[in-house]
Design a protein around this motif. Structure first.
Motif, PDB file in Angstrom:
ATOM      1  N   GLY A 120      30.496  33.594  57.248  1.00 41.73           N
ATOM      2  CA  GLY A 120      31.157  33.493  55.958  1.00 41.73           C
ATOM      3  C   GLY A 120      32.053  34.698  55.770  1.00 41.73           C
ATOM      4  N   HIS A 121      32.599  34.813  54.574  1.00 43.47           N
ATOM      5  CA  HIS A 121      33.552  35.876  54.303  1.00 43.47           C
ATOM      6  C   HIS A 121      33.185  36.642  53.034  1.00 43.47           C
ATOM      7  CE1 HIS A 121      35.877  33.307  57.009  1.00 43.47           C
ATOM      8  NE2 HIS A 121      36.577  34.383  57.293  1.00 43.47           N
ATOM      9  N   VAL A 122      33.485  37.931  53.066  1.00 41.10           N
ATOM     10  CA  VAL A 122      33.428  38.776  51.878  1.00 41.10           C
ATOM     11  C   VAL A 122      34.821  39.369  51.712  1.00 41.10           C
ATOM     12  CG1 VAL A 122      32.439  40.818  50.783  1.00 41.10           C
ATOM     13  CG2 VAL A 122      30.986  39.339  52.183  1.00 41.10           C
ATOM     14  N   VAL A 123      35.416  39.156  50.552  1.00 45.73           N
ATOM     15  CA  VAL A 123      36.721  39.758  50.301  1.00 45.73           C
ATOM     16  C   VAL A 123      36.573  40.805  49.209  1.00 45.73           C
ATOM     17  CG1 VAL A 123      37.998  37.719  51.050  1.00 45.73           C
ATOM     18  CG2 VAL A 123      37.441  37.986  48.638  1.00 45.73           C
ATOM     19  N   VAL A 124      37.361  41.851  49.315  1.00 49.28           N
ATOM     20  CA  VAL A 124      37.339  42.945  48.353  1.00 49.28           C
ATOM     21  C   VAL A 124      38.706  43.002  47.700  1.00 49.28           C
ATOM     22  CG1 VAL A 124      36.970  45.403  48.015  1.00 49.28           C
ATOM     23  CG2 VAL A 124      35.684  44.188  49.797  1.00 49.28           C
ATOM     24  N   ASP A 125      38.738  42.816  46.384  1.00 45.70           N
ATOM     25  CA  ASP A 125      39.988  42.736  45.637  1.00 45.70           C
ATOM     26  C   ASP A 125      40.135  43.917  44.687  1.00 45.70           C
ATOM     27  OD1 ASP A 125      40.621  40.313  46.801  1.00 45.70           O
ATOM     28  OD2 ASP A 125      39.787  39.108  45.178  1.00 45.70           O
ATOM     29  N   GLU A 126      41.252  44.622  44.807  1.00 46.84           N
ATOM     30  CA  GLU A 126      41.619  45.664  43.855  1.00 46.84           C
ATOM     31  C   GLU A 126      42.633  45.038  42.899  1.00 46.84           C
ATOM     32  OE1 GLU A 126      42.665  49.427  45.878  1.00 46.84           O
ATOM     33  OE2 GLU A 126      41.912  48.428  47.680  1.00 46.84           O
ATOM     34  N   THR A 127      42.243  44.842  41.651  1.00 51.76           N
ATOM     35  CA  THR A 127      43.085  44.153  40.676  1.00 51.76           C
ATOM     36  C   THR A 127      43.458  45.106  39.537  1.00 51.76           C
ATOM     37  OG1 THR A 127      41.587  43.307  38.948  1.00 51.76           O
ATOM     38  CG2 THR A 127      41.487  42.230  41.112  1.00 51.76           C
ATOM     39  N   PRO A 128      44.418  44.721  38.716  1.00 53.19           N
ATOM     40  CA  PRO A 128      44.787  45.569  37.578  1.00 53.19           C
ATOM     41  C   PRO A 128      43.691  45.718  36.533  1.00 53.19           C
ATOM     42  CG  PRO A 128      46.537  44.001  38.082  1.00 53.19           C
ATOM     43  CD  PRO A 128      45.330  43.585  38.861  1.00 53.19           C
ATOM     44  N   ILE A 129      42.678  44.842  36.552  1.00 52.69           N
ATOM     45  CA  ILE A 129      41.606  44.932  35.553  1.00 52.69           C
ATOM     46  C   ILE A 129      40.286  45.375  36.184  1.00 52.69           C
ATOM     47  CG2 ILE A 129      42.690  43.232  34.037  1.00 52.69           C
ATOM     48  CD1 ILE A 129      40.578  41.193  35.030  1.00 52.69           C
ATOM     49  N   GLY A 130      40.346  45.923  37.392  1.00 52.34           N
ATOM     50  CA  GLY A 130      39.144  46.411  38.051  1.00 52.34           C
ATOM     51  C   GLY A 130      38.991  45.842  39.439  1.00 52.34           C
ATOM     52  N   ASN A 131      37.979  46.316  40.139  1.00 51.54           N
ATOM     53  CA  ASN A 131      37.729  45.874  41.509  1.00 51.54           C
ATOM     54  C   ASN A 131      36.632  44.812  41.541  1.00 51.54           C
ATOM     55  OD1 ASN A 131      39.609  47.783  42.437  1.00 51.54           O
ATOM     56  ND2 ASN A 131      38.033  49.370  42.519  1.00 51.54           N
ATOM     57  N   PHE A 132      36.860  43.799  42.357  1.00 48.47           N
ATOM     58  CA  PHE A 132      35.917  42.691  42.461  1.00 48.47           C
ATOM     59  C   PHE A 132      35.717  42.329  43.929  1.00 48.47           C
ATOM     60  CE2 PHE A 132      37.901  42.314  38.339  1.00 48.47           C
ATOM     61  CZ  PHE A 132      36.871  41.966  37.491  1.00 48.47           C
ATOM     62  N   GLY A 133      34.581  41.724  44.205  1.00 46.42           N
ATOM     63  CA  GLY A 133      34.342  41.156  45.520  1.00 46.42           C
ATOM     64  C   GLY A 133      34.079  39.675  45.374  1.00 46.42           C
ATOM     65  N   GLU A 134      34.304  38.943  46.453  1.00 44.21           N
ATOM     66  CA  GLU A 134      33.956  37.527  46.511  1.00 44.21           C
ATOM     67  C   GLU A 134      33.165  37.282  47.797  1.00 44.21           C
ATOM     68  OE1 GLU A 134      37.826  35.503  44.245  1.00 44.21           O
ATOM     69  OE2 GLU A 134      37.348  34.987  46.322  1.00 44.21           O
ATOM     70  N   ILE A 135      32.111  36.507  47.682  1.00 40.13           N
ATOM     71  CA  ILE A 135      31.337  36.098  48.851  1.00 40.13           C
ATOM     72  C   ILE A 135      31.475  34.593  48.959  1.00 40.13           C
ATOM     73  CG2 ILE A 135      29.106  36.141  50.005  1.00 40.13           C
ATOM     74  CD1 ILE A 135      28.276  38.433  48.199  1.00 40.13           C
TER      75      ILE A 135
END
Length: 204
Positions: A121-136
């Protein structure tokens, strides 16, 4: 042929270096390094897609364009929805085609994304304007096992879209921003933390 299903959860990331360290310790490898991403959502007049829970998105990820349709999903412990997507050679022309068919941009959101995988599977790490999030994203049991291994509790799971997260943030902060882009939310942020040029198609 079964329609492809996306099964995923999001979670907030308070410490990016610590998450990266845990991913490496769990034998995840970096598939795509930190890359700029701009997303534009489209709908018809009267927003029939949004009202029935569908999503039509044109994404530019680095130099690659992808057109995606997501059907209305179910949000229990995980978010599950049918997803169909295809690469697009020319995003500007795709935008023109959508315009000719009556679709209009309704929302834009931007981030820097890094993608990791362990082969299942995948884990993505997102740096966004409203904070940092991950998706699994992956099989449901694998998602839960991976979350536990990364120190993420079930109570930390988020199943909202980025548009939903943005508008919740907007209500909470009373921000005047109308889109989730770095220039709209952090106009004074140092240039090194945002792209020199936003990918802009038609104005919202």
């Amino acid at each position: 042929m079964d329609a492809p299903q996306e099964v995923e959860i999001k979670f907030r990331v308070d410490d990016l270096p610590a998450l990266t360290k845990r991913l490496r310790a769990r034998k995840f490898h970096l598939v795509t390094p930190r890359t700029h991403e701009m997303n534009t959502l489209y709908d018809l007049p009267g927003t029939p897609l949004r009202r029935r829970g569908d999503l039509l998105r044109l994404r530019r990820y680095g130099r690659q364009w992808v057109l995606t349709h997501k059907a209305k999903g179910t949000a229990g412990r995980h978010k599950v929805r049918v997803e169909t997507e295809t690469k697009v050679a020319d995003g500007e022309k795709m935008d023109a085609i959508l315009d000719a068919l009556g679709f209009r941009p309704t929302f834009r959101y931007e981030k820097f994304r890094a993608e990791w995988s362990d082969g299942r599977g995948h884990v993505v790490v997102d740096e966004t304007p409203i904070g940092n999030f991950g998706e699994i994203e992956g099989p449901a049991r694998w998602i839960d096992a991976t979350a536990r291994a990364l120190g993420i509790r079930a109570d930390d799971y988020l199943t909202d879209t980025y548009a939903g997260l943005f508008f919740a943030w907007k209500r909470r902060t009373r921000s005047p921003a109308t889109e989730m882009t770095f220039r709209a939310i952090h106009p004074k942020r140092p240039p090194g933390r945002q792209p020199a040029r936003n990918t802009t198609l038609r104005s919202l």
